[in-house]
Design a protein around this motif. Structure first.
Motif, PDB file in Angstrom:
ATOM      1  N   ASP A  53       0.813  -1.211   0.000  1.00  0.00           N
ATOM      2  CA  ASP A  53       0.000   0.000   0.000  1.00  0.00           C
ATOM      3  C   ASP A  53       0.854   1.273   0.000  1.00  0.00           C
ATOM      4  O   ASP A  53       0.501   2.259  -0.660  1.00  0.00           O
ATOM      5  N   ARG A  54       1.988   1.263   0.709  1.00  0.00           N
ATOM      6  CA  ARG A  54       2.893   2.421   0.667  1.00  0.00           C
ATOM      7  C   ARG A  54       3.460   2.590  -0.747  1.00  0.00           C
ATOM      8  O   ARG A  54       3.608   3.710  -1.241  1.00  0.00           O
ATOM      9  N   MET A  55       3.745   1.465  -1.401  1.00  0.00           N
ATOM     10  CA  MET A  55       4.268   1.505  -2.767  1.00  0.00           C
ATOM     11  C   MET A  55       3.213   2.109  -3.710  1.00  0.00           C
ATOM     12  O   MET A  55       3.535   2.972  -4.542  1.00  0.00           O
ATOM     13  N   ILE A  56       1.966   1.677  -3.561  1.00  0.00           N
ATOM     14  CA  ILE A  56       0.871   2.217  -4.375  1.00  0.00           C
ATOM     15  C   ILE A  56       0.785   3.721  -4.184  1.00  0.00           C
ATOM     16  O   ILE A  56       0.652   4.476  -5.154  1.00  0.00           O
ATOM     17  N   ASN A  57       0.894   4.164  -2.954  1.00  0.00           N
ATOM     18  CA  ASN A  57       0.820   5.583  -2.639  1.00  0.00           C
ATOM     19  C   ASN A  57       1.987   6.357  -3.246  1.00  0.00           C
ATOM     20  O   ASN A  57       1.792   7.382  -3.904  1.00  0.00           O
ATOM     21  N   ASP A  62      -3.198   4.956 -10.056  1.00  0.00           N
ATOM     22  CA  ASP A  62      -4.631   5.237 -10.120  1.00  0.00           C
ATOM     23  C   ASP A  62      -5.401   3.953  -9.784  1.00  0.00           C
ATOM     24  O   ASP A  62      -4.802   2.920  -9.479  1.00  0.00           O
ATOM     25  N   GLU A  63      -6.719   4.016  -9.835  1.00  0.00           N
ATOM     26  CA  GLU A  63      -7.530   2.866  -9.430  1.00  0.00           C
ATOM     27  C   GLU A  63      -7.254   1.627 -10.278  1.00  0.00           C
ATOM     28  O   GLU A  63      -7.077   0.533  -9.741  1.00  0.00           O
ATOM     29  N   ALA A  64      -7.171   1.794 -11.585  1.00  0.00           N
ATOM     30  CA  ALA A  64      -6.916   0.644 -12.466  1.00  0.00           C
ATOM     31  C   ALA A  64      -5.532   0.052 -12.198  1.00  0.00           C
ATOM     32  O   ALA A  64      -5.369  -1.178 -12.162  1.00  0.00           O
ATOM     33  N   GLU A  65      -4.535   0.901 -12.001  1.00  0.00           N
ATOM     34  CA  GLU A  65      -3.183   0.423 -11.710  1.00  0.00           C
ATOM     35  C   GLU A  65      -3.122  -0.253 -10.338  1.00  0.00           C
ATOM     36  O   GLU A  65      -2.420  -1.246 -10.162  1.00  0.00           O
ATOM     37  N   THR A  66      -3.875   0.279  -9.382  1.00  0.00           N
ATOM     38  CA  THR A  66      -3.925  -0.331  -8.054  1.00  0.00           C
ATOM     39  C   THR A  66      -4.537  -1.726  -8.146  1.00  0.00           C
ATOM     40  O   THR A  66      -4.008  -2.684  -7.564  1.00  0.00           O
ATOM     41  N   HIS A  67      -5.619  -1.847  -8.897  1.00  0.00           N
ATOM     42  CA  HIS A  67      -6.223  -3.170  -9.087  1.00  0.00           C
ATOM     43  C   HIS A  67      -5.235  -4.123  -9.760  1.00  0.00           C
ATOM     44  O   HIS A  67      -5.134  -5.289  -9.387  1.00  0.00           O
ATOM     45  N   LYS A  68      -4.508  -3.594 -10.739  1.00  0.00           N
ATOM     46  CA  LYS A  68      -3.548  -4.437 -11.453  1.00  0.00           C
ATOM     47  C   LYS A  68      -2.435  -4.929 -10.528  1.00  0.00           C
ATOM     48  O   LYS A  68      -2.095  -6.118 -10.537  1.00  0.00           O
ATOM     49  N   ILE A  69      -1.860  -4.036  -9.708  1.00  0.00           N
ATOM     50  CA  ILE A  69      -0.771  -4.468  -8.832  1.00  0.00           C
ATOM     51  C   ILE A  69      -1.294  -5.453  -7.781  1.00  0.00           C
ATOM     52  O   ILE A  69      -0.623  -6.426  -7.446  1.00  0.00           O
ATOM     53  N   TYR A  70      -2.508  -5.222  -7.270  1.00  0.00           N
ATOM     54  CA  TYR A  70      -3.101  -6.181  -6.324  1.00  0.00           C
ATOM     55  C   TYR A  70      -3.285  -7.546  -6.988  1.00  0.00           C
ATOM     56  O   TYR A  70      -3.003  -8.581  -6.390  1.00  0.00           O
ATOM     57  N   THR A  79      -2.838 -16.342  -4.093  1.00  0.00           N
ATOM     58  CA  THR A  79      -3.819 -15.896  -3.103  1.00  0.00           C
ATOM     59  C   THR A  79      -4.867 -15.032  -3.795  1.00  0.00           C
ATOM     60  O   THR A  79      -4.893 -14.928  -5.015  1.00  0.00           O
ATOM     61  N   ILE A  80      -5.697 -14.393  -3.011  1.00  0.00           N
ATOM     62  CA  ILE A  80      -6.729 -13.488  -3.513  1.00  0.00           C
ATOM     63  C   ILE A  80      -6.228 -12.057  -3.328  1.00  0.00           C
ATOM     64  O   ILE A  80      -5.536 -11.750  -2.357  1.00  0.00           O
ATOM     65  N   SER A  81      -6.609 -11.184  -4.239  1.00  0.00           N
ATOM     66  CA  SER A  81      -6.188  -9.783  -4.165  1.00  0.00           C
ATOM     67  C   SER A  81      -6.518  -9.185  -2.798  1.00  0.00           C
ATOM     68  O   SER A  81      -7.625  -9.385  -2.287  1.00  0.00           O
ATOM     69  N   PRO A  82      -5.574  -8.460  -2.212  1.00  0.00           N
ATOM     70  CA  PRO A  82      -5.772  -7.916  -0.865  1.00  0.00           C
ATOM     71  C   PRO A  82      -7.020  -7.046  -0.714  1.00  0.00           C
ATOM     72  O   PRO A  82      -7.680  -7.092   0.320  1.00  0.00           O
ATOM     73  N   ASP A  83      -7.349  -6.265  -1.745  1.00  0.00           N
ATOM     74  CA  ASP A  83      -8.538  -5.419  -1.633  1.00  0.00           C
ATOM     75  C   ASP A  83      -9.814  -6.253  -1.578  1.00  0.00           C
ATOM     76  O   ASP A  83     -10.774  -5.902  -0.890  1.00  0.00           O
ATOM     77  N   ILE A  84      -9.810  -7.394  -2.259  1.00  0.00           N
ATOM     78  CA  ILE A  84     -10.973  -8.289  -2.249  1.00  0.00           C
ATOM     79  C   ILE A  84     -11.102  -8.957  -0.880  1.00  0.00           C
ATOM     80  O   ILE A  84     -12.208  -9.073  -0.338  1.00  0.00           O
ATOM     81  N   ILE A  85      -9.991  -9.363  -0.308  1.00  0.00           N
ATOM     82  CA  ILE A  85     -10.017  -9.969   1.032  1.00  0.00           C
ATOM     83  C   ILE A  85     -10.598  -8.974   2.042  1.00  0.00           C
ATOM     84  O   ILE A  85     -11.461  -9.330   2.847  1.00  0.00           O
ATOM     85  N   THR A  86     -10.145  -7.738   1.979  1.00  0.00           N
ATOM     86  CA  THR A  86     -10.648  -6.706   2.887  1.00  0.00           C
ATOM     87  C   THR A  86     -12.153  -6.523   2.706  1.00  0.00           C
ATOM     88  O   THR A  86     -12.905  -6.446   3.686  1.00  0.00           O
ATOM     89  N   TYR A  87     -12.599  -6.487   1.463  1.00  0.00           N
ATOM     90  CA  TYR A  87     -14.028  -6.319   1.184  1.00  0.00           C
ATOM     91  C   TYR A  87     -14.829  -7.509   1.708  1.00  0.00           C
ATOM     92  O   TYR A  87     -15.879  -7.333   2.333  1.00  0.00           O
TER      93      TYR A  87
END
Length: 120
Positions: A53-57, A62-70, A79-87
């Motif tokens: 997340d610090r790297m993303i920051n 942007d949102e699409a790039e964040t989804h891509k890196i996840y 594993t499953i994308s971290p944002d999906i796990i959080t959701y």
């Protein structure tokens, strides 16, 4: 190309697009330059979610790039994308919906129809 290498190459490409050296990015996200080099080369692919997340920051993704890196992170770590796990963790109904879809053998078309409904 392996998933680990794709994950690392994405990081490297974004770092270079922002004219950052490995030393600059590693200092800004709190990891060693050697570890960042290992991530970029595909030798390692498992930074903590906090580091990711610090790297993303710091890379101003942007949102699409964040989804891509996840998604690349998830693929390289099986594993499953971290944002999906959080959701999923914050929305119990989503787990129920996935189980119901599994019980009813939901098809790709079923999921695409569901997505269409969400977008209306």
């Amino acid at each position: 190309m392996t998933d680990k290498l794709r994950f690392g190459q994405f990081i490297s490409e974004k770092r270079i697009q922002h004219s950052m050296t490995k030393q600059e990015l590693s200092r800004q996200i709190g990891i060693s330059t050697a570890y960042l080099s290992q991530l970029e080369s595909g030798a390692r692919s498992n930074p903590t979610i906090e580091v990711l997340d610090r790297m993303i920051n710091k890379l101003h993704l942007d949102e699409a790039e964040t989804h891509k890196i996840y998604d690349l992170y998830a693929a390289s770590n099986d594993t499953i994308s971290p944002d999906i796990i959080t959701y999923l963790k914050s929305n119990n109904i989503v787990t129920k919906a996935i189980r119901k879809a599994q019980e009813n053998s939901a098809t790709e078309k079923d999921w695409l129809d569901f997505i269409d409904q969400l977008q209306k």
